[in-house]
Write an enzyme that holds these catalytic residues in place. Structure first.
Site, short mmCIF file in Angstrom:
data_model
loop_
_atom_site.label_atom_id
_atom_site.label_comp_id
_atom_site.label_asym_id
_atom_site.label_seq_id
_atom_site.Cartn_x
_atom_site.Cartn_y
_atom_site.Cartn_z
N PRO A 124 0.85 -1.19 0.00
CA PRO A 124 0.00 0.00 0.00
C PRO A 124 0.89 1.25 0.00
O PRO A 124 1.90 1.28 0.72
CB PRO A 124 -0.79 -0.11 1.31
CG PRO A 124 -0.04 -1.06 2.17
CD PRO A 124 0.78 -1.94 1.25
N GLY A 126 2.08 4.88 0.82
CA GLY A 126 1.87 5.95 1.80
C GLY A 126 1.34 5.48 3.14
O GLY A 126 0.68 6.24 3.84
N GLY A 128 3.54 3.64 5.35
CA GLY A 128 4.66 3.38 6.27
C GLY A 128 5.31 2.03 6.09
O GLY A 128 6.12 1.63 6.92
N LEU A 129 4.97 1.32 5.02
CA LEU A 129 5.60 0.01 4.79
C LEU A 129 6.76 0.10 3.80
O LEU A 129 7.23 -0.91 3.29
CB LEU A 129 4.56 -1.01 4.31
CG LEU A 129 3.61 -1.50 5.41
CD1 LEU A 129 2.49 -2.38 4.84
CD2 LEU A 129 4.37 -2.29 6.48
N GLY A 130 7.19 1.31 3.53
CA GLY A 130 8.39 1.48 2.71
C GLY A 130 8.15 1.30 1.22
O GLY A 130 9.05 0.85 0.50
N SER A 131 6.94 1.66 0.76
CA SER A 131 6.65 1.51 -0.67
C SER A 131 7.59 2.39 -1.49
O SER A 131 8.08 1.98 -2.55
CB SER A 131 5.19 1.86 -0.98
OG SER A 131 4.93 3.20 -0.60
N ALA A 134 11.14 0.85 -1.50
CA ALA A 134 11.17 -0.34 -2.36
C ALA A 134 11.16 0.07 -3.83
O ALA A 134 11.87 -0.52 -4.66
CB ALA A 134 9.99 -1.25 -2.04
N ASP A 179 15.16 2.77 5.10
CA ASP A 179 14.21 2.07 4.21
C ASP A 179 14.94 1.40 3.05
O ASP A 179 14.70 0.23 2.73
CB ASP A 179 13.20 3.06 3.63
CG ASP A 179 12.23 3.58 4.66
OD1 ASP A 179 12.48 3.39 5.86
OD2 ASP A 179 11.21 4.19 4.27
O1 PMV Z 1 8.73 6.23 4.92
P1 PMV Z 1 8.37 5.63 6.22
O2 PMV Z 1 6.99 5.95 6.68
O3 PMV Z 1 8.71 4.19 6.30
O4 PMV Z 1 9.36 6.35 7.32
C1 PMV Z 1 10.72 6.09 7.36
C2 PMV Z 1 11.32 6.32 8.69
C3 PMV Z 1 11.70 7.74 9.07
O5 PMV Z 1 12.67 7.66 10.11
C4 PMV Z 1 10.50 8.48 9.60
C5 PMV Z 1 12.29 8.50 7.90
C6 PMV Z 1 13.68 8.08 7.46
O6 PMV Z 1 14.17 8.73 6.52
O7 PMV Z 1 14.32 7.16 8.03
#
Ligand code: PMV
Length: 347
Positions: A124, A126, A128-131, A134, A179
């Site tokens: 999904p 946006g 927070g799973l790193g789309s 990736a 990420d």
């Molecule tokens: O993109 P997200 O929602 O997986 O956030 C990554 C983690 C943060 O520490 C918030 C940002 C980063 O650049 O590491």
């Protein structure tokens, strides 16, 4: 270095991730732990038939001329150098493919022939799973293999630098490599900003339920910007990020010892601190509480926060009840493997 393939079509895929410890703190020099998840983004790159750089994902499609790609790279490089975050967030808001175009613009020399780049994803977008990470990793790997003129492929350091450059734009100007390193390396990694992800042995029995609030967190850049401004108001608040680093250290020991009770406690502590810095959301808190009441060892938001997803540490016996509790609290439980392999060239 590998010999470059002569094929004009390249497909690469890369996994998303969950952050076990250290979101936001990792941007301030602290230790972080993350795991690759069994949901992937695939990127197909081929020579362009239109003489333009074409980007596609689902219904979205944008085309750049070589000149406009170059102009974009120059504009964003200047914005990064001057910490002009408004220009960066403005550019990403205006075009979904800004960060991907930046990756390609950085990776490909001025004279390179235009490419068509298409993304598909199980992740999904946006939440927070790193789309984003990736996508940038899959793109960097595929693009590294495209083109017919050079004799050798770029090395791993170059590929990870391109992917990180994409996250830097997508995250609003500042991003750790957490990420992208998790997506590249796979498994479970420990990471400090500026380093490469170091694989940790994945203990058997590490099991989580991911709970999606269904609330789009907005961009990581918008949450990061909020956290940054909050810290700028009072520099003493840095102590909270340092404390998060201590929790990540303790969590690392618990993980390596497969001490699930301790690991759960540390996750709960991490969530409480993420609440303090304003990264949580009432629905993330509600899903974490529901998961704990249903028998999870611990639960926390994962990723930037502000909506998106949480993770609950479970055992085989508690997994169904925790998944049910997340659903009853209004979330969508997601069961997927964690600690899966990293990015790979498929064709
Ligand atoms: O993109 P997200 O929602 O997986 O956030 C990554 C983690 C943060 O520490 C918030 C940002 C980063 O650049 O590491």
């Amino acid at each position: 270095m590998m010999a470059r393939s002569s094929s004009s079509l390249h497909t690469a895929c890369a996994p998303g991730k969950i952050i076990l410890f250290g979101e936001h703190a990792v941007n301030r020099g602290q230790l972080a732990l993350a795991a690759a998840v069994g949901l992937r983004t695939t990127c197909v790159v081929r020579e362009s038939r239109e003489g333009l750089w074409v980007f596609r994902s689902g219904q979205r499609q944008v085309a750049y001329s070589s000149e406009s790609l170059q102009t974009l790279v120059e504009r964003l490089d200047t914005a990064l150098a001057t910490r002009d975050f408004a220009t960066i967030t403005g550019a990403t808001a205006a075009d979904f493919f800004t960060s991907s175009a930046y990756v390609v613009g950085r990776a490909k020399a001025r004279e390179a022939a235009p490419l068509e780049i298409a993304f598909t994803s199980d992740l999904p977008i946006g939440f927070g799973l790193g789309s984003g990470g990736a996508a940038h990793v899959a793109l960097a790997v595929a693009v590294a293999h495209s083109g017919a003129s050079a004799a050798v492929l770029p090395g791993a350091a170059e590929i990870s630098a391109w992917a990180l450059a994409g996250d830097r734009i997508a995250h609003g100007g500042v991003a750790s490599g957490l990420d992208t390193q998790t997506s590249l390396v796979g498994g479970v990694i420990e990471y400090r900003d500026g380093e490469v992800g170091r694989p940790l042995p994945v203990p058997a029995g590490l099991r989580v339920v991911i709970g999606n609030t269904g609330i789009a967190k907005g961009t990581t850049g918008s949450v990061n910007g909020r956290v940054r401004r909050w810290l700028e108001e009072d520099s003493a608040r840095m102590a909270i990020f340092v404390e998060m680093g201590g929790i990540a250290q303790a969590g690392r020991e618990a993980l390596l010892a497969a001490n699930w009770a301790q690991l759960g406690v540390r996750m709960n502590e991490a969530h409480a601190l993420l609440q303090q810095i304003g990264a949580s959301h009432p629905q993330l808190d509600a899903l974490c509480e529901a998961a704990r009441r249903a028998g999870a060892r611990g639960a926390k938001l994962t990723g930037a926060g502000g909506g998106g997803v949480m993770i609950a540490l479970v055992e085989e016996s508690t997994q169904p009840a925790v998944a049910r509790a997340i659903r009853e609290a209004g979330g969508t439980p997601l069961l997927t493997d964690i600690g899966v392999g990293g990015a790979a060239l498929v064709t």
